[in-house]
Motif scaffolding. Structure first.
Motif, short mmCIF file in Angstrom:
data_model
loop_
_atom_site.label_atom_id
_atom_site.label_comp_id
_atom_site.label_asym_id
_atom_site.label_seq_id
_atom_site.Cartn_x
_atom_site.Cartn_y
_atom_site.Cartn_z
N ILE B 73 29.26 -0.21 39.62
CA ILE B 73 29.53 0.91 40.53
C ILE B 73 30.83 0.70 41.32
N PHE B 74 31.14 -0.58 41.63
CA PHE B 74 32.39 -0.87 42.34
C PHE B 74 33.59 -0.57 41.42
N GLU B 75 33.36 -0.81 40.13
CA GLU B 75 34.41 -0.55 39.15
C GLU B 75 34.64 0.96 39.01
N ILE B 76 33.53 1.70 38.86
CA ILE B 76 33.63 3.16 38.67
C ILE B 76 34.32 3.82 39.87
N LEU B 77 33.91 3.40 41.06
CA LEU B 77 34.45 4.04 42.28
C LEU B 77 35.74 3.37 42.78
N ASP B 78 36.21 2.41 42.02
CA ASP B 78 37.45 1.71 42.37
C ASP B 78 37.36 1.09 43.77
N MET B 79 36.32 0.29 43.96
CA MET B 79 36.05 -0.26 45.29
C MET B 79 36.31 -1.77 45.40
N ASN B 80 36.73 -2.39 44.28
CA ASN B 80 36.84 -3.86 44.29
C ASN B 80 37.83 -4.39 45.32
N GLU B 81 38.84 -3.57 45.60
CA GLU B 81 39.88 -4.01 46.53
C GLU B 81 39.34 -4.26 47.94
N PHE B 82 38.39 -3.45 48.34
CA PHE B 82 37.89 -3.57 49.72
C PHE B 82 36.41 -3.97 49.79
N GLY B 83 35.89 -4.48 48.68
CA GLY B 83 34.47 -4.83 48.62
C GLY B 83 34.03 -5.85 49.65
N VAL B 122 42.54 14.57 49.30
CA VAL B 122 42.35 15.23 48.00
C VAL B 122 41.99 14.23 46.90
N ILE B 123 42.68 13.08 46.91
CA ILE B 123 42.45 12.12 45.81
C ILE B 123 41.04 11.53 45.86
N THR B 124 40.63 11.08 47.06
CA THR B 124 39.28 10.51 47.18
C THR B 124 38.24 11.58 46.87
N SER B 125 38.50 12.76 47.40
CA SER B 125 37.59 13.88 47.19
C SER B 125 37.42 14.15 45.69
N ARG B 126 38.55 14.13 44.98
CA ARG B 126 38.46 14.39 43.53
C ARG B 126 37.68 13.29 42.82
N ILE B 128 35.32 11.52 43.97
CA ILE B 128 33.88 11.68 44.26
C ILE B 128 33.30 12.85 43.46
N ILE B 129 34.06 13.93 43.41
CA ILE B 129 33.60 15.09 42.63
C ILE B 129 33.42 14.71 41.15
N ASP B 130 34.39 13.94 40.63
CA ASP B 130 34.30 13.51 39.23
C ASP B 130 33.07 12.64 39.00
N PHE B 131 32.80 11.79 40.00
CA PHE B 131 31.64 10.90 39.89
C PHE B 131 30.33 11.71 39.87
N ILE B 132 30.27 12.74 40.72
CA ILE B 132 29.07 13.59 40.77
C ILE B 132 28.92 14.33 39.42
N LYS B 133 30.08 14.78 38.91
CA LYS B 133 30.06 15.50 37.63
C LYS B 133 29.51 14.62 36.52
N LEU B 155 30.96 22.41 40.04
CA LEU B 155 29.85 21.47 39.78
C LEU B 155 28.50 22.10 39.47
N CYS B 156 28.24 23.27 40.08
CA CYS B 156 26.82 23.69 40.13
C CYS B 156 26.38 24.58 38.97
N ASP B 157 25.17 24.29 38.48
CA ASP B 157 24.53 25.19 37.51
C ASP B 157 23.88 26.34 38.28
N ASP B 158 23.11 25.96 39.28
CA ASP B 158 22.46 26.98 40.13
C ASP B 158 23.03 26.88 41.53
N ILE B 159 23.30 28.06 42.10
CA ILE B 159 23.88 28.07 43.45
C ILE B 159 22.95 28.83 44.39
N ALA B 160 22.56 28.17 45.49
CA ALA B 160 21.75 28.86 46.51
C ALA B 160 22.68 29.16 47.68
N ILE B 161 22.66 30.40 48.12
CA ILE B 161 23.48 30.75 49.28
C ILE B 161 22.58 30.72 50.52
#
Lengths: 398, 195
Positions: B73-83, B122-126, B128-133, B155-161
């Protein structure tokens, strides 16, 4: 309850707590440094200042020098005094230009010659240490003089001085140095152990509850698979560990410091005391420390869990601390002894039992009873803490 | 979301997560979910590695699999630098990555994410979005709340407003477009809320 999970929570809380500067200060620095600073600082300063004041010649004014020329000359010769002239001696004492003044009555010399009783009045300010010391020096000097007059008068009549003292009263303290040390320690140590068990638990208790609310980490752990009971138990054990460590460190530091400090005070007051805590007394301290630390830890956790922030928790805990400090101070009160009633009163019971133990009296029946009664209070309190961890209105109080 | 995560109890009714009742089996529910919200903070005096490992242990994972999973998970989220850095030394984006890692470490089948990209660059946000996807593509059930409509579109299949605490409508993006004759989810949202 999964004990493995409790262990995981406990070790994490300990790691987190030991990285908190406030907790480290109250857990390690305060108990270790408080006593040397307080006792050496205080008693050392008193001894130093008193010695300094005693060594320095006291500035004294003599009124009615002509009335007692011989005595005046004697005082002049004495290195302990420096004779000063002032217009208003009472004001001079108040304004600290002189330490004391002695007034010889007009008929002083005549009355001494007539073998009557002559009057000398010493003026001083009792609220001023230097003035008080000067008064003591003057009184000693006058007593010496008085003694020489008495001896002269008796000799003239060929009477032995012992005639004046048909009974020679002496007092001898049969208490050993160790017992004297134990007596002094028995007043301080119970109070200190209880106080430090409380203050040691305070910061981690606040930090692990109200502090977590403030940092938003409480909700993080609530959504983890750990149950509320496991969470409460892990946190409670962590706070209790810190409380016990603080109290043990305080006991060691106090024992060592007191040994040195009382010896220092002893040389000043003339009382000889030697501090050594017997192994069995340490066992009693440890036995009673466990339930009282458990009680404090759970109570502090409950109080701080209710608070929304660190500050709020501190303000809730202040009155609670007073509630503990007052009964803990019972060890200072002379004549209060452990009985069936006190054995059930929390804090008072531990304070009195520790006092007895330090004086070398081990009533195991009472010690057992106090352990059990305090453990019961602590269990009830832990139960309340656990229930509070299950209450949303406490955890998410806004 | 807090009710589903079992941190709050419902005043009435109940719900099931992967067949487990939130009232009767909160422990089992919590093992199945990964919950993240702006209120789920991190321990500032612990390191990223210690926090993620702690939550892995709490979920009952074995030490060997914890190590493997944390490395992964540290690898996927690129967290090794600050682990090995303490949380209070990390930036907002780094902290959010640690929070995501904390949420995902026990590989839950259900993810409840309350505004996970709030306040991020934007970069971190993207990332995280990619990870959720990718989690969604792995077949996980992701419940995702956001104010950023294009994230929901992405991201969403179903959207509740949801408006003023009530669900106004639930359907797919295509159905919303058909119903409102509008293309943009921002416009669709405003229209439905306005009705």
């Amino acid at each position: 309850m999964d004990l493995k999970r409790v262990k995981i929570i406990y070790f994490k809380e300990m790691l987190d707590t030991l990285r908190d500067r406030r907790t480290l200060i109250s857990m390690i620095l305060v108990p270790i440094l408080l006593f040397p600073v307080l006792m050496f600082g205080m008693s050392g300063l008193v001894v130093f200042l008193t010695k300094k004041a005693e060594e320095k010649p006291a500035r004294v004014m003599i009124l009615g020098k002509k009335n007692a020329p011989y005595l005046t000359e004697r005082i002049f010769q004495d290195e302990k005094f420096k004779i000063v002239e002032e217009s208003d001696f009472k004001n001079a004492i108040k304004e600290k230009r002189i330490e004391a003044a002695v007034v010889f009555s007009e008929d002083f010399e005549r009355k001494i010659e007539k073998e009557d009783s002559a009057q000398a009045i010493i003026y001083y300010d009792r609220t001023e240490v230097k003035s008080d010391i000067a008064m003591g020096k003057l009184r000693d000097h006058l007593r010496d003089y008085e003694d020489s007059i008495v001896t002269f008068r008796l000799k003239k009549r060929k009477i032995e001085k012992s005639l004046l003292y048909p009974v020679n009263v002496k007092d001898e303290n049969v208490a050993s140095k160790e017992k004297m040390g134990g007596f002094m320690l028995s007043m301080f140590l119970p109070y200190i152990v209880i106080l430090l068990a409380l203050t040691g638990a305070m910061y981690p208790a606040i930090d692990l509850t109200a502090g977590e609310k403030e940092r938003g980490t409480l909700e993080t752990i609530l959504v983890s698979p750990a149950s509320r009971g496991e969470l409460a138990t892990g946190k409670f054990l962590c706070v209790m560990t810190v409380s016990v460590i603080t109290a043990i460190l305080a006991t060691c530091s106090m024992g060592i410091t007191a040994g040195m400090s009382f010896a220092q005070m002893g040389s000043f007051t003339g009382e000889e005391a030697q501090i050594s805590i017997k192994f069995i007394s340490i066992v009693v301290i440890l036995i009673l420390l466990l339930p009282i630390s458990a009680l404090f830890s759970s109570l502090l956790l409950s109080i701080s869990l209710f608070a929304k922030s660190f500050k709020e928790a501190q303000s809730y805990i202040t009155p609670f601390m007073l509630l503990v400090i007052m009964p803990a101070m019972i060890s200072f009160m002379p004549g209060v002894e452990l009985n069936w009633f006190f054995a059930f009163v929390p804090v008072i019971n531990v304070s009195l039992a520790l006092k007895d133990a330090l004086l070398g009296s081990y009533n195991w029946g009472f010690i057992g009873l106090i352990f059990v009664s305090t453990a019961i209070y602590a269990s009830f309190s832990i139960f309340v803490t656990k229930r509070l961890f299950e209450k949303e209105e406490v955890l998410f109080r806004t | 979301m807090r009710l589903l995560s079992t941190s709050l109890k419902p005043t009435s009714g109940t719900a099931q997560v992967k067949g487990y009742d939130i009232l009767n089996e909160p422990g089992k529910v919590k093992k199945e979910i990964g919950f993240l919200s702006s209120d789920t903070g991190l321990y500032p005096r612990l390191t990223a590695f210690e926090i993620v490992t702690y939550f892995a242990r709490l979920s009952g994972m074995q030490e060997e699999s914890i190590k493997r999973r944390v490395d992964e998970i540290f690898e996927i989220l690129d967290m090794n630098e600050f682990g090995n850095q303490k949380i209070d030394k990390l930036s907002t984006g780094m902290k959010q990555k640690v929070s995501i890692a904390r949420t995902m470490v026990h590989d839950p089948d259900v993810l409840i994410l309350d505004e996970p990209t709030l306040g991020l660059d934007v970069i971190t946000s993207r990332s995280i979005i990619d990870f959720i996807k990718s989690s969604k593509e792995k077949g996980k059930c992701v419940m995702f709340s956001t104010h950023v409509m294009h994230e929901a579109e992405k991201l969403c299949d179903d959207i509740a407003i949801i408006h003023k605490g009530r669900i106004l409508d639930v359907r797919t993006l295509a159905d919303y477009r058909k119903k409102t004759n509008l293309n943009d989810l921002d416009d669709i949202f405003v229209k439905i809320v306005g009705e």
